[in-house]
Each structure stands twice: as C-alpha cells, then as structure tokens.
Design a protein around this motif. Structure first.
Motif, short mmCIF file in Angstrom:
data_model
loop_
_atom_site.label_atom_id
_atom_site.label_comp_id
_atom_site.label_asym_id
_atom_site.label_seq_id
_atom_site.Cartn_x
_atom_site.Cartn_y
_atom_site.Cartn_z
N VAL A 182 7.23 -3.22 -9.19
CA VAL A 182 8.33 -2.70 -10.01
C VAL A 182 7.96 -2.74 -11.48
O VAL A 182 8.20 -1.79 -12.23
CB VAL A 182 9.64 -3.49 -9.73
CG1 VAL A 182 10.70 -3.18 -10.77
CG2 VAL A 182 10.16 -3.17 -8.35
N ALA A 183 7.34 -3.82 -11.92
CA ALA A 183 6.93 -3.93 -13.32
C ALA A 183 5.89 -2.86 -13.67
O ALA A 183 5.97 -2.22 -14.72
CB ALA A 183 6.38 -5.32 -13.61
N ALA A 184 4.94 -2.63 -12.79
CA ALA A 184 3.92 -1.62 -13.04
C ALA A 184 4.52 -0.22 -13.05
O ALA A 184 4.18 0.60 -13.90
CB ALA A 184 2.82 -1.71 -11.99
N PHE A 185 5.44 0.06 -12.13
CA PHE A 185 6.07 1.38 -12.07
C PHE A 185 6.89 1.65 -13.33
O PHE A 185 6.87 2.75 -13.86
CB PHE A 185 6.96 1.49 -10.82
CG PHE A 185 7.69 2.79 -10.74
CD1 PHE A 185 7.01 3.95 -10.39
CD2 PHE A 185 9.03 2.86 -11.03
CE1 PHE A 185 7.68 5.15 -10.32
CE2 PHE A 185 9.71 4.07 -10.97
CZ PHE A 185 9.03 5.22 -10.60
N THR A 186 7.60 0.66 -13.81
CA THR A 186 8.42 0.82 -15.02
C THR A 186 7.54 1.13 -16.22
O THR A 186 7.85 2.03 -17.00
CB THR A 186 9.24 -0.46 -15.28
OG1 THR A 186 10.04 -0.73 -14.14
CG2 THR A 186 10.12 -0.31 -16.49
N ARG A 187 6.44 0.43 -16.35
CA ARG A 187 5.53 0.70 -17.48
C ARG A 187 4.89 2.07 -17.35
O ARG A 187 4.72 2.77 -18.33
CB ARG A 187 4.46 -0.38 -17.55
CG ARG A 187 5.07 -1.73 -17.91
CD ARG A 187 4.11 -2.60 -18.55
NE ARG A 187 3.55 -1.97 -19.73
CZ ARG A 187 2.70 -2.54 -20.51
NH1 ARG A 187 2.32 -3.75 -20.27
NH2 ARG A 187 2.22 -1.92 -21.56
N LEU A 188 4.54 2.48 -16.13
CA LEU A 188 3.93 3.78 -15.91
C LEU A 188 4.92 4.89 -16.24
O LEU A 188 4.58 5.86 -16.91
CB LEU A 188 3.45 3.89 -14.46
CG LEU A 188 2.81 5.22 -14.08
CD1 LEU A 188 1.53 5.43 -14.88
CD2 LEU A 188 2.51 5.24 -12.60
N MET B 216 7.44 -10.77 -1.84
CA MET B 216 8.34 -10.70 -2.99
C MET B 216 7.56 -10.64 -4.31
O MET B 216 7.92 -9.89 -5.21
CB MET B 216 9.31 -11.89 -2.99
CG MET B 216 10.25 -11.79 -1.81
SD MET B 216 11.83 -12.58 -1.93
CE MET B 216 12.36 -12.46 -3.55
N LEU B 217 6.49 -11.40 -4.43
CA LEU B 217 5.67 -11.34 -5.64
C LEU B 217 5.03 -9.97 -5.81
O LEU B 217 5.00 -9.42 -6.92
CB LEU B 217 4.59 -12.43 -5.60
CG LEU B 217 5.07 -13.86 -5.85
CD1 LEU B 217 3.92 -14.84 -5.64
CD2 LEU B 217 5.62 -13.99 -7.25
N LEU B 218 4.53 -9.39 -4.73
CA LEU B 218 3.96 -8.05 -4.79
C LEU B 218 5.01 -7.01 -5.18
O LEU B 218 4.74 -6.08 -5.94
CB LEU B 218 3.31 -7.67 -3.46
CG LEU B 218 2.00 -8.40 -3.14
CD1 LEU B 218 1.53 -8.05 -1.73
CD2 LEU B 218 0.94 -8.03 -4.16
N ALA B 219 6.23 -7.16 -4.67
CA ALA B 219 7.30 -6.22 -5.01
C ALA B 219 7.66 -6.32 -6.49
O ALA B 219 7.84 -5.30 -7.17
CB ALA B 219 8.53 -6.49 -4.15
N ILE B 220 7.74 -7.52 -7.02
CA ILE B 220 8.05 -7.71 -8.44
C ILE B 220 6.95 -7.10 -9.31
O ILE B 220 7.22 -6.41 -10.29
CB ILE B 220 8.25 -9.21 -8.76
CG1 ILE B 220 9.55 -9.71 -8.11
CG2 ILE B 220 8.27 -9.46 -10.27
CD1 ILE B 220 9.72 -11.21 -8.14
N LEU B 221 5.70 -7.34 -8.97
CA LEU B 221 4.59 -6.76 -9.73
C LEU B 221 4.60 -5.23 -9.63
O LEU B 221 4.31 -4.54 -10.62
CB LEU B 221 3.25 -7.32 -9.23
CG LEU B 221 2.99 -8.80 -9.56
CD1 LEU B 221 1.71 -9.26 -8.86
CD2 LEU B 221 2.90 -9.00 -11.05
#
Length: 167
Positions: free
Chosen positions: A34-40, A27-32
């Motif tokens: 999603v955050a990285a994809f949104t910024r990208l 779950m922590l990896l999934a949250i990170l």
C-alpha cells in the motif's frame, strides 16, 4: 548392529511456519504494498502532464507538416471545457475534420483519457480565440498559448510556429 533412522524429530521442534507467523508476514507485505502504491500513484502526475505536453507539441508539428504536404490550411481548435482539440483541413468557413489524423478519433484528440488523468487544458489564447492555423506554407497565422494545469504554458510563435514550454 543396524540402526534404523527415524523420521521423527527427536528434539520436539516443528517444521514450517506457524499460522501467526504467516499472518504477520502477509500483513507486513500488504502494508509495504500500500505504501509503495501510494507513492507510485502520486509520482505519475508529472509524467502524465509531460505526456500531454508531448502529445500537444507533436500534434502542432504534425499539423504544420500536414499543411505543407497537402497545400492546405490546417487548424487546431482547442476546447478547454472538455480537455480536447480538433484538427481541421481547409480555410475558415469550409473546414472539414481530419478524420485520418494520427492519434485522433475522427479528428479529435482528447486529454480526458486514463493516460492523461489529472491533466487539464486550463486556458487557450490565440489573439483572443482558441484556434491555431497553419497556412499551406506551414506558417502559423497567429501566435498564442495553451496552458495546462494552470502552470505549464506552451507558447506558439506566429509565422514560424516555433513552440516553447515555460512553467
């Protein structure tokens, strides 16, 4: 005498991870992720706009070179409604599409593709029209502007065909 080693853990500790630990880690990896994809995704807009500017300006230069090499009038007709432009050979009234123009589809270069998502030809003005023509000597017959996304303006100077970008 001899003692035999045992495979059993004598302290009662478990080897490996528990199911709860694995779920929390995933779950922590999934949250990170999603955050990285949104910024990208948000950061690619300026890159796509710059790519569109590079495409348009290199096609202006190539059209000028084609006019001189073929000793013919080359015209770029911009269509802001469908975010594309066509390249034609020949004088007004007897033009034919340059189907062999590099990077085009039968003489049409489209900015509606995936690589230019979010880029819009918002305005075109060449003496009130939408055509940029180069005579057989590579001179621009009229100057004007192409505006992308309402902010980036490519200005093409008459005669020289020199272009510049302003924000």
């Amino acid at each position: 005498m001899f003692t035999v080693a045992s495979d059993k853990n004598t302290h009662g500790a478990q080897d490996g991870f528990t199911l709860v630990e694995l779920i929390i880690t995933i779950m922590l990896l999934a949250i990170l992720g999603v955050a990285a994809f949104t910024r990208l995704r948000d950061s690619t807009g300026p890159i796509r706009l710059r790519a569109a500017i590079d495409q348009i300006t290199s096609d202006i230069e190539l059209s000028k070179s084609f006019a001189m090499a073929r000793h013919d009038t080359i015209t770029i007709v911009y269509n802001s409604g469908s975010d594309n432009y066509q390249i034609f050979s020949g004088p007004t009234g007897s033009r034919t599409a340059l189907s062999d123009f590099p990077g085009s589809n039968n003489g049409t270069v489209s900015l509606a593709g995936v690589e230019y998502t979010g880029v819009d030809i918002s305005a075109v003005s060449f003496n009130g029209g939408n055509e940029l023509s180069f005579d057989p000597w590579g001179n621009a017959l009229s100057g004007g502007t192409v505006t992308l996304n309402g902010t980036e303006v490519i200005t093409i100077h008459s005669l020289t065909g020199y272009w510049e970008i302003s924000e």
